[in-house]
Design a protein around this motif. Structure first.
Motif, PDB file in Angstrom:
ATOM      1  N   ALA A 182      21.033  13.836  -2.714  1.00  0.00           N
ATOM      2  CA  ALA A 182      20.905  12.631  -3.532  1.00  0.00           C
ATOM      3  C   ALA A 182      20.253  11.501  -2.740  1.00  0.00           C
ATOM      4  N   TYR A 183      20.750  11.258  -1.559  1.00  0.00           N
ATOM      5  CA  TYR A 183      20.205  10.157  -0.746  1.00  0.00           C
ATOM      6  C   TYR A 183      18.778  10.466  -0.307  1.00  0.00           C
ATOM      7  N   SER A 184      18.569  11.698   0.035  1.00  0.00           N
ATOM      8  CA  SER A 184      17.263  12.150   0.475  1.00  0.00           C
ATOM      9  C   SER A 184      16.164  11.656  -0.458  1.00  0.00           C
ATOM     10  N   GLU A 185      16.404  11.840  -1.731  1.00  0.00           N
ATOM     11  CA  GLU A 185      15.389  11.497  -2.718  1.00  0.00           C
ATOM     12  C   GLU A 185      15.038  10.021  -2.688  1.00  0.00           C
ATOM     13  N   ILE A 186      16.070   9.167  -2.666  1.00  0.00           N
ATOM     14  CA  ILE A 186      15.773   7.725  -2.717  1.00  0.00           C
ATOM     15  C   ILE A 186      15.262   7.196  -1.389  1.00  0.00           C
ATOM     16  N   ILE A 187      15.605   7.879  -0.310  1.00  0.00           N
ATOM     17  CA  ILE A 187      15.112   7.414   0.984  1.00  0.00           C
ATOM     18  C   ILE A 187      13.652   7.801   1.193  1.00  0.00           C
ATOM     19  N   LEU A 188      13.283   8.934   0.635  1.00  0.00           N
ATOM     20  CA  LEU A 188      11.887   9.392   0.773  1.00  0.00           C
ATOM     21  C   LEU A 188      10.985   8.785  -0.297  1.00  0.00           C
ATOM     22  N   ASP A 189      11.545   7.878  -1.072  1.00  0.00           N
ATOM     23  CA  ASP A 189      10.796   7.318  -2.200  1.00  0.00           C
ATOM     24  C   ASP A 189       9.829   6.222  -1.760  1.00  0.00           C
ATOM     25  N   PHE A 190       8.760   6.632  -1.087  1.00  0.00           N
ATOM     26  CA  PHE A 190       7.675   5.681  -0.774  1.00  0.00           C
ATOM     27  C   PHE A 190       6.356   6.458  -0.731  1.00  0.00           C
ATOM     28  N   ASN A 191       5.286   5.742  -0.881  1.00  0.00           N
ATOM     29  CA  ASN A 191       3.966   6.367  -0.954  1.00  0.00           C
ATOM     30  C   ASN A 191       3.293   6.341   0.412  1.00  0.00           C
ATOM     31  N   PRO A 192       3.027   7.492   0.988  1.00  0.00           N
ATOM     32  CA  PRO A 192       2.417   7.513   2.322  1.00  0.00           C
ATOM     33  C   PRO A 192       0.925   7.180   2.304  1.00  0.00           C
ATOM     34  N   ASN A 193       0.345   7.114   1.120  1.00  0.00           N
ATOM     35  CA  ASN A 193      -1.083   6.791   1.005  1.00  0.00           C
ATOM     36  C   ASN A 193      -1.321   5.591   0.081  1.00  0.00           C
ATOM     37  N   PRO A 194      -0.744   4.478   0.413  1.00  0.00           N
ATOM     38  CA  PRO A 194      -0.879   3.332  -0.492  1.00  0.00           C
ATOM     39  C   PRO A 194      -2.167   2.562  -0.195  1.00  0.00           C
ATOM     40  N   GLU A 195      -2.537   1.690  -1.128  1.00  0.00           N
ATOM     41  CA  GLU A 195      -3.702   0.852  -0.861  1.00  0.00           C
ATOM     42  C   GLU A 195      -3.358  -0.211   0.175  1.00  0.00           C
ATOM     43  N   ASN A 196      -2.228  -0.852  -0.049  1.00  0.00           N
ATOM     44  CA  ASN A 196      -1.797  -1.881   0.883  1.00  0.00           C
ATOM     45  C   ASN A 196      -0.624  -1.365   1.720  1.00  0.00           C
ATOM     46  N   VAL A 197      -0.964  -0.932   2.922  1.00  0.00           N
ATOM     47  CA  VAL A 197       0.063  -0.316   3.759  1.00  0.00           C
ATOM     48  C   VAL A 197       1.177  -1.302   4.130  1.00  0.00           C
ATOM     49  N   LEU A 198       0.808  -2.469   4.553  1.00  0.00           N
ATOM     50  CA  LEU A 198       1.829  -3.449   4.959  1.00  0.00           C
ATOM     51  C   LEU A 198       2.809  -3.717   3.824  1.00  0.00           C
ATOM     52  N   GLN A 199       2.244  -3.854   2.620  1.00  0.00           N
ATOM     53  CA  GLN A 199       3.118  -4.109   1.472  1.00  0.00           C
ATOM     54  C   GLN A 199       4.049  -2.922   1.225  1.00  0.00           C
ATOM     55  N   GLU A 200       3.463  -1.721   1.330  1.00  0.00           N
ATOM     56  CA  GLU A 200       4.258  -0.520   1.091  1.00  0.00           C
ATOM     57  C   GLU A 200       5.381  -0.422   2.128  1.00  0.00           C
ATOM     58  N   ILE A 201       5.055  -0.700   3.378  1.00  0.00           N
ATOM     59  CA  ILE A 201       6.074  -0.634   4.435  1.00  0.00           C
ATOM     60  C   ILE A 201       7.184  -1.641   4.153  1.00  0.00           C
ATOM     61  N   GLU A 202       6.784  -2.840   3.765  1.00  0.00           N
ATOM     62  CA  GLU A 202       7.808  -3.852   3.511  1.00  0.00           C
ATOM     63  C   GLU A 202       8.730  -3.426   2.364  1.00  0.00           C
ATOM     64  N   ASN A 203       8.114  -2.928   1.310  1.00  0.00           N
ATOM     65  CA  ASN A 203       8.932  -2.450   0.183  1.00  0.00           C
ATOM     66  C   ASN A 203       9.875  -1.336   0.630  1.00  0.00           C
TER      67      ASN A 203
END
Lengths: 224, 224, 224, 224
Positions: A95-116
């Motif tokens: 269960a936790y795995s899913e929400i912790i891995l919930d980010f996009n490794p190929n985003p347009e704005n990396v800094l924004q993605e990291i912050e989120n």
DNA sequence: GATGAATGAGGGTTCATTCAT
DNA sequence: CATGAATGAACCCTCATTCAT
């Protein structure tokens, strides 16, 4: 199988083995549901107890009482205490795995993605202190629970791998300084784990939110 | 009391109660020394055992055998298992405490001092994995060992205080970006703890040295 | 070691292993004696209980109470229930073994020797019904107690071997009809065992003495 | 009730209680038959299990699995484990009883009749080792299963009575030496039982046939 | 002080029996 | 009737603590 039942099964995560056993039993839908709930109840209470008292300090009696289940029932759902422990750790991991891995490794704005991502993960780490303590316990006693540890370790590797990918992309796009992505990832997960330990009695405190920019530093952002 | 004996007593630190008992005993110098060594032996082996198996998973018999001491002897040096556990954690704390706090909060070159300090502390954390695991254990089970935890917590506060002082000075001198010193300190100690957990089976590996610059980032150095 | 103590050791038969352990312990003569007696007490009561209730039907609690020993003490003398069971059977075997094998396979008067032997063995079988029931139990459950059974079986082979020798001599001397000595021996030991089972509640009854001439028949005596 | 069904009921013998229940049930002939077969199946497998593991060592689960019957079913056919055990021993007794008592106590040629009888009984004892082990178990634990033991004992008395009659006739006709018939009978049954124990792992071996003349000796034949 | 036997409460686990479905 | 989940007493075994030597 009814939709309702199916949804419930999703909430008990991927305990496929028992899942199969339960749905293959020649019993009524209703009974099946009750069993699934009972099993979940035992696992939920086990998290708290194992996390607080450790494996040896937790007794089946304690679990049965907290889960409001008869002593013997624990053993109809789990063959041994060790298996119960393993299921307690691993069922929740999914269960936790899913929400912790919930980010996009190929985003347009990396800094924004990291912050989120940091925001999200800090939130998880601040909220689920009990489960994380249990994880720490398994890691600290990995010689004793090698299989359970191994699954946690695999998840950790997966997380670091995905983080690494994100970091690499950020570096390519010039948004992050050139640092070894794997080391950055390791430092970041270490920081999360360490914070959870250091602020052990402060779930959901304001402090957690403030931490975000400090965690950000580890990634080597070009402008902060 | 000979100087040699006195030195030894310092290393066993705070066990004041027993210390008093031993030095007030009408026995020969020689015997006194033997007792002190025996006590130390028990404590040393206890670290490994408690760290690996936890409090409940460690038995007095295991300790007696590993320390090559008779079963009964353990109880002549420590009234109860709980007291032995406490002494195991706290006696060592003083020794580690000293070398971990060994940095100058008012140096001329803050960046250099921080780098030296991190180098030193990373080294300690990489080498004494067993004791740190024990610390993690106590932190994870702080409800069960409140007094022991409290002493560890006090040390942690002391460490963060001293780190904070160093950071403040660095900021005043323009060598560090303006960040909340206490948060930085907390993140740094969290990182150390987290690394110890994540690289649980890699004592003294090369990896630890590589980590230094990444840890440095947390302090917000103006040039790296 | 005093003579008194030595004699006592003889009565506890050949439990060499524990014997060695006990005498090598740094304790007083007196304490040693008490321990030996305590161990013997447990074994003695175990015979009755295991014989009457079987292995699973006998509990450590029952044994402790009957032997007037604390529950925990049973485990200071025997590592597991299984080991206690084995010792119960085998320790006594050595004692009985000696008196059952007490006949001369090369006598001048074979018929007389056989008669004496039967008299003696019938007496033993009539008196020690409890122990023999235990032997029957082990034989009946030989798959479960293979090692214990094996030792009993070896004794049986030894007994039949010695009987066989006596019978051969009787045949050579013309006092017995020519019959396969091994079969005769087997029939004879079977008869003894069977009688013990059939007259299970008649220890030391007159009946046993009357049996002698009937057992004699099996040996094929030329004049009866 | 069909003739076929009646025959089947005879083979399950004395379980009068259940028999009454089953035939008084308002169910189809077909279902009745199935129930009877299911009951028999349970009893058949119980013999093996009780014989090998004893009463306490055998669990209802083991029986249900071996008999390929649901766990709950065992309790619909037998109120308690104790009753099942009793039925297991006694139901079979009647079957064996018949073939063991199958000899003529008033034959023209006594020696011939005895030889035939021994041949027959030795065959039975060699073949049905499992059931006989169960009998031995009950005899050895007669205090625990007094009623079951009592029925076995009655059969034993009946057998010895009939043997005694045969022996008396043989003596009257001058074919046997004058020996106490009851003792001879007891020795003979003891021999059979003892052989079964001594050759516990040799079902149906050649050895059994060779035994016949040795058993014959017990009867005191005038010419062999 | 040193030793280890003695103790029994409490641990995990099993299992006959009950009973709802 | 058939089924197997539910139950808790009782099992074996462990272990901190006590205490006689």
């Amino acid at each position: 199988m009814t939709a309702k039942c199916f949804m419930l099964l999703l909430t008990i995560d991927r305990s496929i083995i028992l899942f199969k056993e339960i749905i293959s039993m020649p019993i009524s839908e209703n009974q099946r549901l009750k069993m699934i709930q009972k099993r979940k109840r035992i696992l939920d209470e086990s998290i708290d107890l194992f996390a607080e008292h450790g494996y040896d300090g937790t007794t089946i009696k304690m679990i049965a009482e907290k889960a409001e289940v008869s002593f013997g029932s624990v053993f109809t759902y789990f063959e041994t205490k060790e298996q119960l422990f393993h299921a307690t750790v691993i069922d929740s991991l999914d269960a936790y795995s899913e929400i912790i891995l919930d980010f996009n490794p190929n985003p347009e704005n990396v800094l924004q993605e990291i912050e989120n991502m940091i925001n999200n993960q800090i939130k998880i780490f601040s909220e689920f202190s009990t489960y994380l303590l249990l994880v720490v316990y398994v890691v600290g006693h990995h010689h004793r629970f090698p299989e359970t540890f191994n699954e946690l370790d695999q998840f950790h590797d997966k997380l670091r791998g995905k983080l690494s990918e994100l970091i690499k992309n950020g570096q390519k796009m010039g948004q992050l300084f050139k640092l070894d992505p794997m080391y950055v990832a390791s430092c970041y997960t270490s920081l999360l784990m360490g914070l959870r330990l250091n602020f052990i009695d402060e779930p959901e405190s304001e402090m957690w939110k403030e931490i975000v920019p400090y965690a950000m530093q580890l990634f080597g952002p070009k402008k902060v």
